[in-house]
Design a protein around this motif. Sequence first.
Motif, short mmCIF file in Angstrom:
data_model
loop_
_atom_site.label_atom_id
_atom_site.label_comp_id
_atom_site.label_asym_id
_atom_site.label_seq_id
_atom_site.Cartn_x
_atom_site.Cartn_y
_atom_site.Cartn_z
N VAL A 176 39.31 38.49 32.86
CA VAL A 176 38.62 39.10 34.00
C VAL A 176 37.51 40.02 33.52
O VAL A 176 37.72 40.89 32.66
CB VAL A 176 39.61 39.89 34.88
CG1 VAL A 176 38.88 40.48 36.10
CG2 VAL A 176 40.76 38.99 35.32
N LEU A 186 45.60 40.36 39.54
CA LEU A 186 45.29 39.58 38.35
C LEU A 186 45.92 40.21 37.10
O LEU A 186 46.42 39.50 36.21
CB LEU A 186 43.78 39.44 38.18
CG LEU A 186 43.07 38.58 39.23
CD1 LEU A 186 41.56 38.73 39.11
CD2 LEU A 186 43.48 37.12 39.09
N MET A 243 41.59 30.95 32.63
CA MET A 243 40.59 30.93 33.70
C MET A 243 39.69 32.16 33.55
O MET A 243 40.16 33.28 33.51
CB MET A 243 41.27 30.94 35.08
CG MET A 243 40.31 30.84 36.25
SD MET A 243 41.14 30.99 37.87
CE MET A 243 42.09 29.48 37.93
N ILE A 269 37.33 34.69 35.09
CA ILE A 269 37.03 35.21 36.42
C ILE A 269 36.05 36.37 36.31
O ILE A 269 36.30 37.33 35.55
CB ILE A 269 38.31 35.67 37.15
CG1 ILE A 269 39.21 34.46 37.44
CG2 ILE A 269 37.96 36.40 38.45
CD1 ILE A 269 40.49 34.82 38.16
N LYS A 320 46.73 34.31 31.67
CA LYS A 320 46.02 33.21 32.30
C LYS A 320 44.58 33.55 32.67
O LYS A 320 43.76 32.64 32.85
CB LYS A 320 46.75 32.80 33.58
CG LYS A 320 48.18 32.31 33.38
CD LYS A 320 48.21 30.92 32.81
CE LYS A 320 49.64 30.39 32.73
NZ LYS A 320 49.70 29.02 32.14
N PHE A 321 44.28 34.85 32.79
CA PHE A 321 43.00 35.22 33.38
C PHE A 321 42.23 36.17 32.48
O PHE A 321 42.74 37.22 32.07
CB PHE A 321 43.24 35.88 34.75
CG PHE A 321 44.06 35.02 35.66
CD1 PHE A 321 43.50 33.92 36.29
CD2 PHE A 321 45.41 35.29 35.86
CE1 PHE A 321 44.27 33.09 37.10
CE2 PHE A 321 46.19 34.48 36.66
CZ PHE A 321 45.62 33.37 37.29
N ASN A 335 48.77 38.48 34.56
CA ASN A 335 48.70 38.37 33.10
C ASN A 335 49.94 38.98 32.43
O ASN A 335 50.50 38.41 31.48
CB ASN A 335 47.44 39.06 32.59
CG ASN A 335 46.21 38.20 32.71
OD1 ASN A 335 46.30 36.98 32.82
ND2 ASN A 335 45.03 38.82 32.71
#
Length: 321
Positions: free
Chosen positions: A42, A23, A1, A3, A39-40, A27
Amino acid sequence: MRITVLALDGLFDTGLAVTLDALGAANKLASRMMGATPKFNVTVVGVRKRVRSGQGFTIPVQAITPDLKPDWVIVPALGKTTPDELIPALDRADVKQATAQLVKWRAEGALIAASCIGTFLLAEAGLLDHREATSTWSLAPLFRQRYPKVSLDETRMLVATDIGVTAGAALGHLDLTLCLIRKASPELATLVSRYLLADIRSLQAPYIIPNHLALADPLMQRFERWSRDHLKEGFSLQDAANALATSARTLQRRCQEVLGKSPLAYFQDLRVERAQSLLHGSGLDLEAIAAEVGYVDGATLRTLLRQRLGRGVRELRADLR
């Protein structure tokens, strides 16, 4: 994802920090405990090259470029706590530039998330028009006045719609971030919650201070004082209006405009607040507390507490120890 966190001058330091920390924890836990890739992805960006937090710390930001295509954009709150501080801030050039950028990202398909004062930027951009939303409960009267097209429910902690998610006051940033983590992986969200000793809260209602909201309007201040003096009595809209030298219709209308609820609902809020206080420190049993706030029996009060706060009497007593 993917972000993107949109940072503005004077933002609420804790809001940004808890967002990035949660976040980051997600991770690390995904890799360490679930054997999964982070997953992120950023990115922290700014509409200006240099951004300072509300506490004066320099925030390293990247420029907004055409190739930046976030799945989610998070807008941390500005560090403004009163209407007198917030209204001029919303008129700043960088804030207007940021709201225009939010509209552009949304048109490209990004989902938008904000908590606390950050929700005002979404509303400024028109993204919340004709939608449900929540915001910081303490500035709900200003929100209603400024954005009449938004269906505001400040008793809720999280409200999801087709454009994204809005969340409640201050540490609602953590609830918001956990919500986004849950969208990626419920299992990972549970791990992060346990790691941070935090759970997503469904309601702001237990934290709302009714008399703070009444300060937004002189008639509401007088109604609040009258109500506290008459909690033991049955509520009468006409009696309240007569005592305040106004009409029942005017009292009903002002209460709806300022507080987003009927005079009776606000009167019940004050009863709930008083009952919570008595549950904590009085040593009275439930029947006696019910009598103190104008109910004939404890069962009626028990039901009201459950409806308003989402918790029973036993849970409330435990919370307050």
